[in-house]
Design a protein around this motif. Structure first.
Motif, PDB file in Angstrom:
ATOM      1  N   UNK A 188       0.834  -1.217   0.000  1.00  0.00           N
ATOM      2  CA  UNK A 188       0.000   0.000   0.000  1.00  0.00           C
ATOM      3  C   UNK A 188       0.858   1.252   0.000  1.00  0.00           C
ATOM      4  N   UNK A 189       1.727   1.380  -0.980  1.00  0.00           N
ATOM      5  CA  UNK A 189       2.741   2.443  -0.914  1.00  0.00           C
ATOM      6  C   UNK A 189       2.174   3.846  -1.056  1.00  0.00           C
ATOM      7  N   UNK A 190       0.971   3.964  -1.633  1.00  0.00           N
ATOM      8  CA  UNK A 190       0.443   5.308  -1.860  1.00  0.00           C
ATOM      9  C   UNK A 190      -0.759   5.580  -0.972  1.00  0.00           C
ATOM     10  N   UNK A 191      -1.018   4.665  -0.061  1.00  0.00           N
ATOM     11  CA  UNK A 191      -2.225   4.746   0.760  1.00  0.00           C
ATOM     12  C   UNK A 191      -2.282   5.961   1.659  1.00  0.00           C
ATOM     13  N   UNK A 192      -1.107   6.467   2.060  1.00  0.00           N
ATOM     14  CA  UNK A 192      -1.108   7.570   3.023  1.00  0.00           C
ATOM     15  C   UNK A 192      -1.019   8.934   2.342  1.00  0.00           C
ATOM     16  N   UNK A 193      -1.102   8.947   1.000  1.00  0.00           N
ATOM     17  CA  UNK A 193      -0.904  10.214   0.295  1.00  0.00           C
ATOM     18  C   UNK A 193      -2.233  10.798  -0.171  1.00  0.00           C
ATOM     19  N   UNK A 194      -2.232  12.102  -0.412  1.00  0.00           N
ATOM     20  CA  UNK A 194      -3.445  12.719  -0.939  1.00  0.00           C
ATOM     21  C   UNK A 194      -3.603  12.358  -2.415  1.00  0.00           C
ATOM     22  N   UNK A 195      -4.801  12.574  -2.938  1.00  0.00           N
ATOM     23  CA  UNK A 195      -5.146  12.061  -4.266  1.00  0.00           C
ATOM     24  C   UNK A 195      -4.230  12.595  -5.372  1.00  0.00           C
ATOM     25  N   UNK A 196      -3.912  13.876  -5.307  1.00  0.00           N
ATOM     26  CA  UNK A 196      -3.100  14.465  -6.377  1.00  0.00           C
ATOM     27  C   UNK A 196      -1.694  13.886  -6.349  1.00  0.00           C
ATOM     28  N   UNK A 197      -1.121  13.861  -5.146  1.00  0.00           N
ATOM     29  CA  UNK A 197       0.215  13.301  -4.996  1.00  0.00           C
ATOM     30  C   UNK A 197       0.224  11.835  -5.436  1.00  0.00           C
ATOM     31  N   UNK A 198      -0.840  11.136  -5.082  1.00  0.00           N
ATOM     32  CA  UNK A 198      -0.905   9.717  -5.408  1.00  0.00           C
ATOM     33  C   UNK A 198      -0.866   9.521  -6.936  1.00  0.00           C
ATOM     34  N   UNK A 199      -1.648  10.333  -7.653  1.00  0.00           N
ATOM     35  CA  UNK A 199      -1.653  10.213  -9.115  1.00  0.00           C
ATOM     36  C   UNK A 199      -0.265  10.483  -9.682  1.00  0.00           C
ATOM     37  N   UNK A 200       0.422  11.462  -9.119  1.00  0.00           N
ATOM     38  CA  UNK A 200       1.768  11.773  -9.610  1.00  0.00           C
ATOM     39  C   UNK A 200       2.704  10.609  -9.367  1.00  0.00           C
ATOM     40  N   UNK A 201       2.579  10.031  -8.193  1.00  0.00           N
ATOM     41  CA  UNK A 201       3.469   8.915  -7.879  1.00  0.00           C
ATOM     42  C   UNK A 201       3.172   7.693  -8.733  1.00  0.00           C
ATOM     43  N   UNK A 202       1.898   7.541  -9.115  1.00  0.00           N
ATOM     44  CA  UNK A 202       1.570   6.450 -10.046  1.00  0.00           C
ATOM     45  C   UNK A 202       2.373   6.612 -11.328  1.00  0.00           C
ATOM     46  N   UNK A 203       2.360   7.838 -11.858  1.00  0.00           N
ATOM     47  CA  UNK A 203       3.102   8.066 -13.107  1.00  0.00           C
ATOM     48  C   UNK A 203       4.598   7.913 -12.908  1.00  0.00           C
ATOM     49  N   UNK A 204       5.073   8.342 -11.724  1.00  0.00           N
ATOM     50  CA  UNK A 204       6.493   8.133 -11.411  1.00  0.00           C
ATOM     51  C   UNK A 204       6.823   6.650 -11.451  1.00  0.00           C
ATOM     52  N   UNK A 205       5.953   5.858 -10.859  1.00  0.00           N
ATOM     53  CA  UNK A 205       6.228   4.422 -10.782  1.00  0.00           C
ATOM     54  C   UNK A 205       6.240   3.819 -12.190  1.00  0.00           C
ATOM     55  N   UNK A 206       5.293   4.254 -13.019  1.00  0.00           N
ATOM     56  CA  UNK A 206       5.266   3.729 -14.388  1.00  0.00           C
ATOM     57  C   UNK A 206       6.535   4.144 -15.141  1.00  0.00           C
TER      58      UNK A 206
END
Lengths: 277, 279
Positions: A188-206
Protein backbone atom coordinates in the motif's frame (compact mmCIF):
# COMPACT_ATOMS: atom_id res chain seq x y z
CA UNK A 1 -12.04 -23.96 -4.35
CA UNK A 2 -10.67 -21.13 -6.36
CA UNK A 3 -11.62 -19.83 -9.69
CA UNK A 4 -8.67 -18.44 -11.49
CA UNK A 5 -9.52 -16.45 -14.44
CA UNK A 6 -7.32 -14.97 -17.05
CA UNK A 7 -9.71 -12.74 -18.83
CA UNK A 8 -8.04 -13.18 -22.21
CA UNK A 9 -8.01 -16.91 -22.61
CA UNK A 10 -10.83 -17.58 -20.22
CA UNK A 11 -9.84 -19.17 -16.96
CA UNK A 12 -12.69 -21.60 -17.19
CA UNK A 13 -10.99 -23.61 -19.90
CA UNK A 14 -8.02 -24.31 -17.65
CA UNK A 15 -9.22 -25.67 -14.37
CA UNK A 16 -5.77 -26.52 -13.09
CA UNK A 17 -4.43 -23.97 -10.62
CA UNK A 18 -1.08 -24.28 -12.33
CA UNK A 19 -2.54 -22.40 -15.23
CA UNK A 20 -2.49 -19.11 -13.38
CA UNK A 21 0.19 -16.82 -14.56
CA UNK A 22 0.81 -18.64 -17.75
CA UNK A 23 -2.38 -17.08 -18.94
CA UNK A 24 -2.77 -13.82 -20.67
CA UNK A 25 -1.36 -15.08 -23.93
CA UNK A 26 1.45 -12.54 -23.75
CA UNK A 27 5.15 -13.20 -24.08
CA UNK A 28 5.59 -12.90 -20.32
CA UNK A 29 5.86 -16.56 -19.60
CA UNK A 30 9.11 -16.57 -17.67
CA UNK A 31 7.92 -16.89 -14.11
CA UNK A 32 10.02 -15.24 -11.44
CA UNK A 33 8.21 -16.46 -8.38
CA UNK A 34 5.27 -18.74 -7.88
CA UNK A 35 3.18 -19.64 -4.90
CA UNK A 36 1.63 -23.08 -4.75
CA UNK A 37 -0.95 -23.97 -2.17
CA UNK A 38 0.33 -21.38 0.28
CA UNK A 39 -1.64 -21.33 3.51
CA UNK A 40 -1.04 -19.72 6.82
CA UNK A 41 -2.66 -20.30 10.15
CA UNK A 42 -1.91 -18.22 13.16
CA UNK A 43 -3.15 -18.38 16.70
CA UNK A 44 -5.27 -15.44 17.68
CA UNK A 45 -5.26 -13.78 21.08
CA UNK A 46 -8.14 -16.00 22.20
CA UNK A 47 -6.05 -19.08 21.29
CA UNK A 48 -8.27 -19.90 18.37
CA UNK A 49 -6.44 -20.85 15.20
CA UNK A 50 -7.21 -18.41 12.42
CA UNK A 51 -6.74 -19.25 8.77
CA UNK A 52 -5.11 -16.12 7.36
CA UNK A 53 -4.32 -17.47 3.92
CA UNK A 54 -5.88 -20.48 2.32
CA UNK A 55 -4.35 -22.38 -0.54
CA UNK A 56 -3.03 -19.45 -2.54
CA UNK A 57 -1.65 -20.05 -6.01
CA UNK A 58 -0.04 -17.16 -7.81
CA UNK A 59 2.60 -16.77 -10.46
CA UNK A 60 4.49 -13.56 -10.97
CA UNK A 61 6.32 -13.25 -14.27
CA UNK A 62 9.58 -11.45 -14.84
CA UNK A 63 9.01 -7.78 -15.49
CA UNK A 64 5.30 -7.72 -14.83
CA UNK A 65 3.34 -5.60 -12.41
CA UNK A 66 0.89 -7.59 -10.32
CA UNK A 67 -1.56 -5.94 -7.99
CA UNK A 68 -2.96 -7.75 -4.99
CA UNK A 69 -6.26 -6.24 -4.08
CA UNK A 70 -8.76 -7.14 -1.45
CA UNK A 71 -10.57 -6.06 1.68
CA UNK A 72 -8.56 -5.54 4.82
CA UNK A 73 -7.77 -8.77 6.56
CA UNK A 74 -7.62 -10.78 3.36
CA UNK A 75 -3.96 -11.54 3.91
CA UNK A 76 -2.58 -9.57 0.97
CA UNK A 77 0.12 -7.97 3.09
CA UNK A 78 0.87 -11.34 4.65
CA UNK A 79 1.39 -12.81 1.20
CA UNK A 80 3.67 -9.91 0.28
CA UNK A 81 5.73 -10.41 3.42
CA UNK A 82 6.07 -14.08 2.58
CA UNK A 83 7.41 -13.22 -0.85
CA UNK A 84 9.79 -10.79 0.83
CA UNK A 85 11.06 -13.59 3.06
CA UNK A 86 9.89 -11.78 6.16
CA UNK A 87 7.40 -14.47 7.08
CA UNK A 88 8.59 -18.03 6.67
CA UNK A 89 5.98 -19.69 8.80
CA UNK A 90 3.49 -21.02 6.25
CA UNK A 91 2.42 -24.20 4.50
CA UNK A 92 2.72 -24.71 0.79
CA UNK A 93 5.46 -23.71 -1.51
CA UNK A 94 6.96 -20.47 -2.69
CA UNK A 95 9.44 -21.10 -5.44
CA UNK A 96 11.75 -18.77 -7.28
CA UNK A 97 13.36 -19.22 -10.64
CA UNK A 98 16.39 -17.61 -9.16
CA UNK A 99 16.46 -17.65 -5.39
CA UNK A 100 16.72 -14.14 -3.97
CA UNK A 101 20.08 -13.39 -2.46
CA UNK A 102 19.71 -12.12 1.11
CA UNK A 103 19.71 -8.37 1.28
CA UNK A 104 20.09 -7.89 -2.44
CA UNK A 105 17.03 -9.03 -4.30
CA UNK A 106 14.04 -7.74 -2.41
CA UNK A 107 13.10 -4.12 -2.74
CA UNK A 108 10.34 -3.21 -0.34
CA UNK A 109 8.24 -0.08 -0.01
CA UNK A 110 6.07 0.37 3.06
CA UNK A 111 2.95 2.45 3.44
CA UNK A 112 5.01 4.94 5.43
CA UNK A 113 8.32 6.06 3.92
CA UNK A 114 10.26 4.67 6.91
CA UNK A 115 13.27 6.81 6.09
CA UNK A 116 16.01 7.27 8.65
CA UNK A 117 15.50 10.87 9.78
CA UNK A 118 19.17 11.42 10.63
CA UNK A 119 20.33 10.55 7.14
CA UNK A 120 20.12 12.75 4.11
CA UNK A 121 17.94 11.61 1.23
CA UNK A 122 21.00 10.45 -0.67
CA UNK A 123 22.30 8.40 2.23
CA UNK A 124 18.86 6.95 2.83
CA UNK A 125 18.67 5.87 -0.77
CA UNK A 126 22.10 4.28 -0.68
CA UNK A 127 21.36 2.34 2.55
CA UNK A 128 21.16 -0.99 0.75
CA UNK A 129 24.43 -0.46 -1.07
CA UNK A 130 26.09 0.54 2.16
CA UNK A 131 24.78 -2.60 3.85
CA UNK A 132 26.45 -4.66 1.16
CA UNK A 133 29.59 -2.56 1.32
CA UNK A 134 29.04 -1.80 -2.34
CA UNK A 135 31.10 1.24 -3.21
CA UNK A 136 31.07 0.61 -6.92
CA UNK A 137 30.69 3.36 -9.45
CA UNK A 138 27.61 1.62 -10.86
CA UNK A 139 25.97 1.73 -7.46
CA UNK A 140 26.63 5.43 -7.12
CA UNK A 141 25.44 6.07 -10.65
CA UNK A 142 22.27 4.11 -9.95
CA UNK A 143 21.56 6.21 -6.86
CA UNK A 144 22.06 9.37 -8.87
CA UNK A 145 19.91 8.09 -11.66
CA UNK A 146 17.11 7.03 -9.32
CA UNK A 147 17.16 10.37 -7.51
CA UNK A 148 16.80 12.03 -10.87
CA UNK A 149 14.06 9.63 -11.91
CA UNK A 150 12.00 10.50 -8.84
CA UNK A 151 12.86 14.19 -9.09
CA UNK A 152 14.86 14.45 -5.90
CA UNK A 153 18.28 15.40 -7.28
CA UNK A 154 18.09 18.84 -5.73
CA UNK A 155 17.08 17.36 -2.40
CA UNK A 156 19.83 14.76 -2.24
CA UNK A 157 21.39 16.47 0.74
CA UNK A 158 18.18 17.37 2.51
CA UNK A 159 16.92 15.56 5.55
CA UNK A 160 13.60 13.69 5.33
CA UNK A 161 12.03 16.24 7.65
CA UNK A 162 12.48 18.89 4.99
CA UNK A 163 10.53 16.93 2.37
CA UNK A 164 6.83 16.62 1.66
CA UNK A 165 5.05 13.31 2.15
CA UNK A 166 5.10 12.52 -1.55
CA UNK A 167 8.81 13.30 -1.83
CA UNK A 168 9.55 11.06 1.11
CA UNK A 169 7.69 8.21 -0.46
CA UNK A 170 9.61 8.83 -3.71
CA UNK A 171 12.82 8.59 -1.73
CA UNK A 172 11.59 5.33 -0.21
CA UNK A 173 10.96 3.92 -3.69
CA UNK A 174 14.41 5.02 -4.81
CA UNK A 175 15.89 3.36 -1.73
CA UNK A 176 14.14 0.09 -2.57
CA UNK A 177 15.57 0.14 -6.09
CA UNK A 178 19.06 1.43 -5.40
CA UNK A 179 20.59 -2.01 -4.97
CA UNK A 180 18.93 -3.26 -8.13
CA UNK A 181 16.72 -5.97 -6.60
CA UNK A 182 15.03 -8.69 -8.63
CA UNK A 183 11.61 -7.69 -7.44
CA UNK A 184 9.96 -4.63 -5.99
CA UNK A 185 7.33 -5.34 -3.34
CA UNK A 186 5.05 -2.51 -2.35
CA UNK A 187 2.69 -2.63 0.59
CA UNK A 188 0.00 0.00 0.00
CA UNK A 189 2.74 2.44 -0.91
CA UNK A 190 0.44 5.31 -1.86
CA UNK A 191 -2.22 4.75 0.76
CA UNK A 192 -1.11 7.57 3.02
CA UNK A 193 -0.90 10.21 0.29
CA UNK A 194 -3.44 12.72 -0.94
CA UNK A 195 -5.15 12.06 -4.27
CA UNK A 196 -3.10 14.47 -6.38
CA UNK A 197 0.22 13.30 -5.00
CA UNK A 198 -0.91 9.72 -5.41
CA UNK A 199 -1.65 10.21 -9.12
CA UNK A 200 1.77 11.77 -9.61
CA UNK A 201 3.47 8.91 -7.88
CA UNK A 202 1.57 6.45 -10.05
CA UNK A 203 3.10 8.07 -13.11
CA UNK A 204 6.49 8.13 -11.41
CA UNK A 205 6.23 4.42 -10.78
CA UNK A 206 5.27 3.73 -14.39
CA UNK A 207 8.22 5.82 -15.54
CA UNK A 208 10.50 3.87 -13.25
CA UNK A 209 9.13 0.67 -14.68
CA UNK A 210 9.79 1.95 -18.22
CA UNK A 211 13.43 2.39 -17.32
CA UNK A 212 14.02 -0.63 -15.18
CA UNK A 213 11.40 -3.22 -16.20
CA UNK A 214 11.33 -4.41 -12.62
CA UNK A 215 8.96 -7.06 -11.49
CA UNK A 216 6.56 -5.35 -9.13
CA UNK A 217 4.04 -6.81 -6.71
CA UNK A 218 1.81 -4.12 -5.33
CA UNK A 219 -0.65 -4.47 -2.49
CA UNK A 220 -3.45 -1.95 -2.67
CA UNK A 221 -7.02 -1.40 -1.66
CA UNK A 222 -7.75 0.95 -4.53
CA UNK A 223 -9.27 -0.56 -7.67
CA UNK A 224 -8.25 2.48 -9.73
CA UNK A 225 -4.67 2.18 -8.58
CA UNK A 226 -4.62 -1.50 -9.45
CA UNK A 227 -6.15 -0.86 -12.86
CA UNK A 228 -3.83 2.00 -13.71
CA UNK A 229 -0.61 0.34 -12.64
CA UNK A 230 -0.92 -3.40 -12.99
CA UNK A 231 -0.64 -5.90 -15.81
CA UNK A 232 -2.64 -8.36 -13.80
CA UNK A 233 -4.79 -7.94 -10.76
CA UNK A 234 -5.28 -10.69 -8.20
CA UNK A 235 -8.52 -10.17 -6.32
CA UNK A 236 -8.49 -11.62 -2.83
CA UNK A 237 -11.30 -12.30 -0.43
CA UNK A 238 -11.17 -12.36 3.34
CA UNK A 239 -11.69 -15.03 5.99
CA UNK A 240 -10.05 -17.14 4.92
CA UNK A 241 -7.77 -15.06 2.71
CA UNK A 242 -7.67 -16.56 -0.72
CA UNK A 243 -7.34 -15.53 -4.33
CA UNK A 244 -10.75 -15.20 -5.87
CA UNK A 245 -9.63 -14.41 -9.37
CA UNK A 246 -6.74 -13.10 -11.40
CA UNK A 247 -7.55 -10.64 -14.16
CA UNK A 248 -5.52 -9.29 -17.02
CA UNK A 249 -5.87 -5.52 -17.24
CA UNK A 250 -7.25 -4.64 -20.69
CA UNK A 251 -4.96 -1.64 -21.20
CA UNK A 252 -1.71 -1.09 -23.07
CA UNK A 253 1.47 -1.01 -21.06
CA UNK A 254 2.09 2.56 -22.20
CA UNK A 255 -0.27 4.29 -19.84
CA UNK A 256 -0.76 7.98 -19.51
CA UNK A 257 -3.22 9.82 -17.30
CA UNK A 258 -5.60 9.77 -20.26
CA UNK A 259 -5.94 6.03 -19.79
CA UNK A 260 -7.96 6.76 -16.69
CA UNK A 261 -10.68 8.19 -18.89
CA UNK A 262 -10.92 5.22 -21.25
CA UNK A 263 -14.13 3.23 -21.11
CA UNK A 264 -12.14 0.02 -20.57
CA UNK A 265 -10.63 1.61 -17.50
CA UNK A 266 -13.97 2.36 -15.95
CA UNK A 267 -15.36 -0.98 -17.00
CA UNK A 268 -12.45 -2.95 -15.59
CA UNK A 269 -12.24 -1.09 -12.31
CA UNK A 270 -16.02 -1.36 -11.97
CA UNK A 271 -15.73 -5.08 -12.44
CA UNK A 272 -13.02 -5.25 -9.77
CA UNK A 273 -15.13 -3.24 -7.40
CA UNK A 274 -18.05 -5.59 -7.97
CA UNK A 275 -15.84 -8.56 -7.29
CA UNK A 276 -14.67 -7.11 -4.04
CA UNK A 277 -18.18 -6.98 -2.68
CA UNK B 1 14.49 23.33 36.01
CA UNK B 2 16.77 22.44 33.18
CA UNK B 3 16.02 25.84 31.72
CA UNK B 4 17.38 27.40 34.86
CA UNK B 5 20.58 25.46 34.75
CA UNK B 6 21.18 26.08 31.09
CA UNK B 7 20.86 29.81 31.43
CA UNK B 8 22.93 29.75 34.58
CA UNK B 9 25.51 27.82 32.61
CA UNK B 10 26.44 30.90 30.71
CA UNK B 11 27.24 32.99 33.70
CA UNK B 12 30.70 31.61 34.48
CA UNK B 13 31.99 32.04 30.97
CA UNK B 14 30.87 35.38 29.63
CA UNK B 15 34.07 36.16 27.79
CA UNK B 16 34.68 33.37 25.24
CA UNK B 17 31.80 33.15 22.79
CA UNK B 18 30.38 29.67 22.53
CA UNK B 19 31.36 27.89 19.32
CA UNK B 20 28.41 27.91 17.04
CA UNK B 21 27.64 25.63 14.13
CA UNK B 22 28.31 27.50 10.94
CA UNK B 23 25.57 29.03 8.90
CA UNK B 24 23.15 29.58 11.74
CA UNK B 25 20.78 32.45 11.29
CA UNK B 26 21.33 35.70 13.16
CA UNK B 27 18.28 35.41 15.42
CA UNK B 28 20.04 32.52 17.17
CA UNK B 29 23.02 34.77 17.92
CA UNK B 30 20.68 37.41 19.25
CA UNK B 31 18.93 34.81 21.35
CA UNK B 32 22.19 33.60 22.84
CA UNK B 33 23.32 37.15 23.62
CA UNK B 34 20.00 37.81 25.33
CA UNK B 35 20.39 34.57 27.26
CA UNK B 36 23.83 35.56 28.47
CA UNK B 37 22.58 39.01 29.47
CA UNK B 38 19.66 37.52 31.34
CA UNK B 39 21.97 35.10 33.14
CA UNK B 40 24.33 37.94 34.07
CA UNK B 41 21.41 39.95 35.38
CA UNK B 42 20.26 36.98 37.45
CA UNK B 43 23.73 36.57 38.88
CA UNK B 44 24.00 40.26 39.69
CA UNK B 45 20.67 40.22 41.51
CA UNK B 46 21.60 37.12 43.54
CA UNK B 47 24.99 38.54 44.52
CA UNK B 48 23.55 41.90 45.38
CA UNK B 49 20.80 40.35 47.49
CA UNK B 50 23.33 38.13 49.21
CA UNK B 51 25.72 40.93 50.14
CA UNK B 52 22.91 43.27 51.25
CA UNK B 53 21.44 40.53 53.43
CA UNK B 54 24.78 39.69 55.03
CA UNK B 55 25.40 43.35 55.81
CA UNK B 56 21.91 44.31 56.97
CA UNK B 57 21.29 41.20 59.08
CA UNK B 58 24.87 41.24 60.34
CA UNK B 59 25.41 37.53 59.65
CA UNK B 60 28.63 36.17 61.15
CA UNK B 61 31.24 35.10 58.61
CA UNK B 62 31.29 31.48 59.77
CA UNK B 63 27.60 31.19 58.92
CA UNK B 64 27.48 33.07 55.65
CA UNK B 65 30.43 35.11 54.45
CA UNK B 66 29.80 38.04 52.11
CA UNK B 67 30.36 37.38 48.39
CA UNK B 68 33.63 39.30 48.49
CA UNK B 69 35.19 36.87 50.97
CA UNK B 70 34.09 33.88 48.93
CA UNK B 71 35.62 35.52 45.90
CA UNK B 72 38.85 36.06 47.84
CA UNK B 73 38.84 32.44 48.97
CA UNK B 74 38.45 31.33 45.38
CA UNK B 75 41.30 33.62 44.32
CA UNK B 76 43.45 32.25 47.11
CA UNK B 77 42.77 28.76 45.84
CA UNK B 78 44.05 29.78 42.44
CA UNK B 79 46.88 31.81 43.91
CA UNK B 80 48.29 29.13 46.19
CA UNK B 81 48.06 26.50 43.48
CA UNK B 82 45.46 24.42 45.25
CA UNK B 83 42.68 24.82 42.72
CA UNK B 84 44.04 23.26 39.57
CA UNK B 85 45.31 19.93 40.94
CA UNK B 86 42.09 19.42 42.89
CA UNK B 87 39.86 20.57 40.05
CA UNK B 88 41.80 18.42 37.61
CA UNK B 89 41.49 15.39 39.85
CA UNK B 90 37.74 15.76 40.20
CA UNK B 91 37.21 16.62 36.55
CA UNK B 92 39.18 13.54 35.52
CA UNK B 93 37.13 11.35 37.84
CA UNK B 94 33.90 12.78 36.50
CA UNK B 95 35.03 12.34 32.91
CA UNK B 96 36.21 8.76 33.45
CA UNK B 97 33.09 7.85 35.37
CA UNK B 98 30.78 9.48 32.87
CA UNK B 99 32.41 7.91 29.84
CA UNK B 100 32.63 4.51 31.54
CA UNK B 101 29.08 4.76 32.82
CA UNK B 102 27.85 5.74 29.38
CA UNK B 103 29.58 2.78 27.75
CA UNK B 104 28.43 0.29 30.36
CA UNK B 105 24.91 1.68 30.47
CA UNK B 106 24.51 1.74 26.70
CA UNK B 107 25.86 -1.77 26.39
CA UNK B 108 23.69 -3.08 29.21
CA UNK B 109 20.66 -1.39 27.70
CA UNK B 110 21.33 -3.09 24.40
CA UNK B 111 21.90 -6.42 26.09
CA UNK B 112 18.67 -6.17 28.07
CA UNK B 113 16.85 -5.22 24.89
CA UNK B 114 18.26 -7.97 22.74
CA UNK B 115 18.11 -10.90 25.12
CA UNK B 116 15.09 -11.94 27.09
CA UNK B 117 17.37 -14.05 29.25
CA UNK B 118 19.49 -11.11 30.21
CA UNK B 119 16.38 -9.09 30.87
CA UNK B 120 14.81 -11.60 33.21
CA UNK B 121 18.09 -12.42 34.89
CA UNK B 122 19.48 -8.93 35.37
CA UNK B 123 16.76 -6.32 35.27
CA UNK B 124 15.31 -6.84 38.77
CA UNK B 125 18.73 -6.75 40.40
CA UNK B 126 19.84 -3.69 38.53
CA UNK B 127 16.80 -1.88 39.82
CA UNK B 128 17.45 -3.19 43.33
CA UNK B 129 21.00 -1.92 43.11
CA UNK B 130 19.74 1.48 42.04
CA UNK B 131 17.20 1.58 44.84
CA UNK B 132 19.97 1.22 47.42
CA UNK B 133 21.03 4.67 48.60
CA UNK B 134 24.46 5.42 47.23
CA UNK B 135 25.52 7.22 50.35
CA UNK B 136 25.11 3.91 52.17
CA UNK B 137 26.88 1.97 49.46
CA UNK B 138 29.84 4.33 49.37
CA UNK B 139 31.40 3.27 52.72
CA UNK B 140 31.05 -0.34 51.63
CA UNK B 141 32.96 0.44 48.46
CA UNK B 142 35.69 2.07 50.50
CA UNK B 143 35.76 -1.05 52.63
CA UNK B 144 36.09 -3.29 49.59
CA UNK B 145 38.33 -1.27 47.34
CA UNK B 146 40.16 0.80 49.91
CA UNK B 147 40.72 4.52 49.92
CA UNK B 148 41.73 4.28 46.32
CA UNK B 149 40.60 5.80 43.10
CA UNK B 150 39.00 2.45 42.29
CA UNK B 151 36.35 2.84 44.94
CA UNK B 152 35.67 6.37 43.73
CA UNK B 153 35.31 5.29 40.14
CA UNK B 154 33.08 2.36 41.07
CA UNK B 155 30.77 4.73 42.89
CA UNK B 156 30.61 7.11 39.93
CA UNK B 157 29.98 4.26 37.51
CA UNK B 158 27.28 2.92 39.77
CA UNK B 159 25.51 6.25 39.56
CA UNK B 160 26.14 7.08 35.93
CA UNK B 161 25.32 3.85 34.12
CA UNK B 162 21.68 3.66 35.17
CA UNK B 163 20.28 6.69 33.37
CA UNK B 164 22.19 5.64 30.27
CA UNK B 165 20.84 2.10 30.43
CA UNK B 166 17.29 3.34 30.82
CA UNK B 167 17.77 5.83 28.00
CA UNK B 168 19.16 3.16 25.71
CA UNK B 169 16.20 0.88 26.39
CA UNK B 170 13.81 3.73 25.64
CA UNK B 171 15.71 4.72 22.54
CA UNK B 172 15.76 1.19 21.15
CA UNK B 173 12.03 1.00 21.58
CA UNK B 174 11.80 4.09 19.38
CA UNK B 175 12.92 2.21 16.27
CA UNK B 176 9.76 2.04 14.13
CA UNK B 177 8.58 -1.43 13.10
CA UNK B 178 9.04 -0.65 9.41
CA UNK B 179 12.63 0.45 9.96
CA UNK B 180 13.31 -2.77 11.86
CA UNK B 181 11.82 -4.69 8.93
CA UNK B 182 14.03 -2.73 6.58
CA UNK B 183 17.02 -3.90 8.58
CA UNK B 184 15.93 -7.49 8.01
CA UNK B 185 15.31 -6.94 4.31
CA UNK B 186 18.73 -5.42 3.85
CA UNK B 187 20.14 -8.35 5.78
CA UNK B 188 22.06 -6.13 8.14
CA UNK B 189 24.31 -7.94 10.55
CA UNK B 190 23.72 -7.38 14.24
CA UNK B 191 26.57 -4.93 14.33
CA UNK B 192 25.48 -3.10 11.19
CA UNK B 193 21.96 -2.85 12.53
CA UNK B 194 23.23 -1.48 15.83
CA UNK B 195 25.52 1.00 14.14
CA UNK B 196 23.34 2.24 11.31
CA UNK B 197 19.89 2.04 12.84
CA UNK B 198 19.67 1.39 16.57
CA UNK B 199 22.34 3.73 17.89
CA UNK B 200 21.36 6.73 15.79
CA UNK B 201 17.71 6.12 16.61
CA UNK B 202 18.57 6.05 20.30
CA UNK B 203 20.69 9.21 20.19
CA UNK B 204 17.94 11.61 21.30
CA UNK B 205 17.11 9.41 24.28
CA UNK B 206 20.78 8.81 25.02
CA UNK B 207 21.44 12.53 25.11
CA UNK B 208 18.59 13.06 27.53
CA UNK B 209 20.08 10.26 29.62
CA UNK B 210 23.54 11.80 29.36
CA UNK B 211 22.30 15.03 30.88
CA UNK B 212 21.21 13.10 33.94
CA UNK B 213 24.30 10.89 33.89
CA UNK B 214 26.72 13.81 33.81
CA UNK B 215 25.13 15.35 36.87
CA UNK B 216 25.02 11.94 38.55
CA UNK B 217 28.71 11.42 37.78
CA UNK B 218 29.43 14.69 39.46
CA UNK B 219 27.40 13.74 42.50
CA UNK B 220 29.25 10.45 42.64
CA UNK B 221 32.62 12.11 42.36
CA UNK B 222 31.90 14.49 45.22
CA UNK B 223 30.38 11.83 47.35
CA UNK B 224 33.46 9.69 46.87
CA UNK B 225 35.83 12.54 47.64
CA UNK B 226 33.80 13.63 50.57
CA UNK B 227 34.13 10.20 52.07
CA UNK B 228 37.58 9.13 51.20
CA UNK B 229 39.80 11.29 49.08
CA UNK B 230 42.80 13.35 49.97
CA UNK B 231 42.33 15.33 46.82
CA UNK B 232 39.66 16.91 44.67
CA UNK B 233 36.95 19.53 45.02
CA UNK B 234 35.06 17.36 47.48
CA UNK B 235 38.16 17.27 49.61
CA UNK B 236 38.36 21.07 49.51
CA UNK B 237 34.81 21.19 50.82
CA UNK B 238 35.71 18.84 53.64
CA UNK B 239 38.75 20.98 54.35
CA UNK B 240 36.68 24.16 54.43
CA UNK B 241 34.13 22.52 56.66
CA UNK B 242 36.50 20.98 59.19
CA UNK B 243 38.72 24.07 59.44
CA UNK B 244 35.69 26.34 59.88
CA UNK B 245 36.73 28.12 56.71
CA UNK B 246 33.24 28.85 55.43
CA UNK B 247 34.40 31.08 52.53
CA UNK B 248 36.53 28.20 51.32
CA UNK B 249 33.59 25.82 51.67
CA UNK B 250 31.28 28.06 49.68
CA UNK B 251 33.95 28.77 47.08
CA UNK B 252 34.39 25.03 46.64
CA UNK B 253 30.64 24.58 46.27
CA UNK B 254 30.46 27.34 43.66
CA UNK B 255 33.34 25.84 41.69
CA UNK B 256 31.60 22.49 41.94
CA UNK B 257 28.43 23.95 40.49
CA UNK B 258 30.45 25.47 37.67
CA UNK B 259 32.01 22.10 36.91
CA UNK B 260 28.58 20.50 36.83
CA UNK B 261 27.23 23.18 34.55
CA UNK B 262 30.23 22.83 32.28
CA UNK B 263 29.54 19.11 31.97
CA UNK B 264 25.88 19.76 31.32
CA UNK B 265 26.84 22.40 28.76
CA UNK B 266 29.13 19.97 26.96
CA UNK B 267 26.30 17.46 26.65
CA UNK B 268 23.95 20.18 25.39
CA UNK B 269 26.55 21.18 22.85
CA UNK B 270 26.86 17.59 21.71
CA UNK B 271 23.09 17.52 21.43
CA UNK B 272 23.05 20.51 19.12
CA UNK B 273 25.61 18.88 16.89
CA UNK B 274 24.15 15.39 16.87
CA UNK B 275 20.52 16.32 16.45
CA UNK B 276 21.01 18.75 13.62
CA UNK B 277 18.70 16.65 11.44
CA UNK B 278 15.92 17.18 13.91
CA UNK B 279 15.85 20.95 13.79
Amino acid sequence: MQDHQGSRNGGGSRPSPAAVGVDGGSARTNTLVSARGVSKTYTAANRQPVLALSDVDLDVAQGEIVALIGPSGCGKSTLLRMIAGLDNDYDGELSWTRAPRPGKDIGFVFQEPALLPWRTVERNVSMGLEAQRDRSAEGKARVRNLLELVGLTEFARSFPKELSGGMRQRAAIARALAYDPQILLMDEPFGALDAITRDRLHDDLLRIWEQTHKTIVLVTHSVEEATYLADRVAVMSARPGRIKAVHQVPLDRDRTPEARRLPQFAEFSGMLRQELQ
Amino acid sequence: MSGDTSTALREPVPAPPRPRPTGRPRPAAVRITLGVLAAAAYLAVVIAGWSVYVRVADVPVYLLPPPGEVWDAARDLIGNGQLWPNLGFTARNIALGFVGGTLIGTLLGWLLWSSRWARELLAPYIVLLQAAPKIAVAPLLVLWFGLSQTSQLVLILLLAFFPMMTAMLLGLRDVPADVATLGRLLHLSRWQYLRTIQLPAAVPALLAGAKVAVIDSMTGAFLAEYLSAQKGLGYLMVLGNTSNDTPLLIAAVVITVLVGLAGFGLVSLAERRLLRWNR
